[in-house]
Design a protein around this motif. Sequence first.
Motif, PDB file in Angstrom:
ATOM      1  N   SER A  23       2.471   1.924 -15.304  1.00 51.54           N
ATOM      2  CA  SER A  23       1.424   2.214 -14.314  1.00 51.54           C
ATOM      3  C   SER A  23       1.772   3.363 -13.380  1.00 51.54           C
ATOM      4  CB  SER A  23       1.132   0.965 -13.487  1.00 51.54           C
ATOM      5  OG  SER A  23       2.277   0.591 -12.734  1.00 51.54           O
ATOM      6  N   GLY A  24       3.054   3.728 -13.309  1.00 49.50           N
ATOM      7  CA  GLY A  24       3.470   4.786 -12.391  1.00 49.50           C
ATOM      8  C   GLY A  24       3.560   4.331 -10.950  1.00 49.50           C
ATOM      9  N   GLU A  25       3.328   3.045 -10.682  1.00 53.04           N
ATOM     10  CA  GLU A  25       3.369   2.508  -9.325  1.00 53.04           C
ATOM     11  C   GLU A  25       4.805   2.160  -8.948  1.00 53.04           C
ATOM     12  OE1 GLU A  25       1.401  -1.165  -6.722  1.00 53.04           O
ATOM     13  OE2 GLU A  25       1.136  -1.040  -8.902  1.00 53.04           O
ATOM     14  N   PRO A  26       5.205   2.392  -7.687  1.00 51.20           N
ATOM     15  CA  PRO A  26       6.555   1.979  -7.271  1.00 51.20           C
ATOM     16  C   PRO A  26       6.778   0.491  -7.494  1.00 51.20           C
ATOM     17  CG  PRO A  26       5.567   3.410  -5.621  1.00 51.20           C
ATOM     18  CD  PRO A  26       4.483   3.113  -6.621  1.00 51.20           C
ATOM     19  N   LEU A  27       7.919   0.154  -8.074  1.00 52.73           N
ATOM     20  CA  LEU A  27       8.211  -1.235  -8.382  1.00 52.73           C
ATOM     21  C   LEU A  27       8.374  -2.084  -7.122  1.00 52.73           C
ATOM     22  CD1 LEU A  27      10.703  -0.738 -11.326  1.00 52.73           C
ATOM     23  CD2 LEU A  27       8.423  -1.737 -11.455  1.00 52.73           C
ATOM     24  N   PHE A  28       8.784  -1.459  -6.034  1.00 50.91           N
ATOM     25  CA  PHE A  28       8.918  -2.196  -4.771  1.00 50.91           C
ATOM     26  C   PHE A  28       7.564  -2.746  -4.337  1.00 50.91           C
ATOM     27  CE2 PHE A  28       9.163  -2.539  -0.135  1.00 50.91           C
ATOM     28  CZ  PHE A  28      10.320  -3.290   0.003  1.00 50.91           C
ATOM     29  N   LEU A  85       6.363  -6.752  -4.008  1.00 53.27           N
ATOM     30  CA  LEU A  85       5.730  -7.287  -2.797  1.00 53.27           C
ATOM     31  C   LEU A  85       4.394  -7.941  -3.098  1.00 53.27           C
ATOM     32  CD1 LEU A  85       6.377  -4.567  -0.055  1.00 53.27           C
ATOM     33  CD2 LEU A  85       7.462  -6.798  -0.292  1.00 53.27           C
ATOM     34  N   ARG A  86       3.744  -7.516  -4.143  1.00 48.81           N
ATOM     35  CA  ARG A  86       2.431  -8.071  -4.478  1.00 48.81           C
ATOM     36  C   ARG A  86       2.542  -9.363  -5.284  1.00 48.81           C
ATOM     37  NH1 ARG A  86       0.564  -3.905  -6.768  1.00 48.81           N
ATOM     38  NH2 ARG A  86       0.796  -4.522  -8.947  1.00 48.81           N
ATOM     39  N   VAL A  87       3.497  -9.456  -6.200  1.00 44.46           N
ATOM     40  CA  VAL A  87       3.546 -10.612  -7.100  1.00 44.46           C
ATOM     41  C   VAL A  87       4.494 -11.711  -6.621  1.00 44.46           C
ATOM     42  CG1 VAL A  87       2.924  -9.188  -9.080  1.00 44.46           C
ATOM     43  CG2 VAL A  87       5.348  -9.570  -8.569  1.00 44.46           C
ATOM     44  N   PHE A  88       5.554 -11.356  -5.899  1.00 46.43           N
ATOM     45  CA  PHE A  88       6.527 -12.383  -5.508  1.00 46.43           C
ATOM     46  C   PHE A  88       5.948 -13.404  -4.530  1.00 46.43           C
ATOM     47  CE2 PHE A  88      10.288 -14.114  -3.394  1.00 46.43           C
ATOM     48  CZ  PHE A  88      11.047 -14.454  -4.493  1.00 46.43           C
ATOM     49  N   PRO A  89       5.152 -12.999  -3.521  1.00 51.82           N
ATOM     50  CA  PRO A  89       4.568 -14.012  -2.623  1.00 51.82           C
ATOM     51  C   PRO A  89       3.690 -15.025  -3.339  1.00 51.82           C
ATOM     52  CG  PRO A  89       4.417 -11.841  -1.615  1.00 51.82           C
ATOM     53  CD  PRO A  89       4.880 -11.632  -3.026  1.00 51.82           C
ATOM     54  N   ALA A  90       3.037 -14.635  -4.440  1.00 50.94           N
ATOM     55  CA  ALA A  90       2.201 -15.588  -5.182  1.00 50.94           C
ATOM     56  C   ALA A  90       3.054 -16.701  -5.770  1.00 50.94           C
ATOM     57  CB  ALA A  90       1.432 -14.857  -6.279  1.00 50.94           C
TER      58      ALA A  90
END
Length: 322
Positions: A62-67, A71-76
């Motif tokens: 996706s070219g998106e920063p992994l950080f 932050l988006r998936v870990f809180p779920a």
Amino acid sequence: MLFVLIRKLFWIIVTLLILSIMSYYILLKDPLNLLIYDDSLLSYWHYLQSLLQGDFGVSYTSGEPLFNQILRVFPATLSLCISTTLLSLLFGIPLGFLASYNTRNVIGKFLTMLGSLSLALPVFWLAIVLLYYASINQWEVAAVGEIHPIYEIPTITHFKLLDMFLVDVDIEYKLKITQSLAHHLALPTLILAIPATLEVMRMTNEQANFVMKQNYVQVAQIRGWSGFKIWRRHIVCNTLPPIIPQFARNITLIFAFAMLVENVVSWGGIGRWLINAVAVQDYNAVSVGVIVIGVFVLIVDILASFITTLLDPSNKKEWYVR
């Protein structure tokens, strides 16, 4: 005390180094990363510096920063673990004491046998069965995903339930979002809570049975104390603190099971994210996932050890051992 602290810090550093080495060699599986890194110690040192600075690289898909993805998936996944842990403690501890109190009758034997099945339950199969059963019976909790697509919550903390309370919207709209979040959270929490509750029940039952055999409990019985007083003064107080480290182990099991269940119920957590990364051979994402999961397990273990030391006086002596 200082020696014990240094020893604990040493093993934490060693664990983190092992995680970073595993992550680095996973990274080298991608031919594109060989243009940046190699097998030399200097290259590994540069990679370690990047990790310490919070630079996890970018996803090649996706070219998106992994950080940002973490932050988006870990809180779920963390939300799922918190709800499951609270539910398992709420039911598992009383059932464990009930099994110990009735250890000689049918109820106690049945609960003890049930607790032994905690880790034997195939959670992936259990998720499919419960999802199928909830769907054919048209349960509202049969919803998959984290929230209904018609609702949108502005991202503030990445915890959807918390973000919903922080945004300034109409109260009726908040209630609708809360209801949708609860419907989507209920089924995966129920799936994970079944083995987790049985495991908490087993641990509580075993420790309570051990405490009941101690001399101070038998002395209290000889003195004519009532059963309620004995349980309140001796058994409950001496059962819970020693099993706190086992609760931490249970949290890591819930976390591992959650990563399996997420793919079944389309939960947008780190487990589903990692499975998708493996499927498309995004080694950058897999490498970072190993680090994040390892650090999470390490933090849970450290917190459990700290709380146990505070609550259980018998563990405080370790701080003064030379």
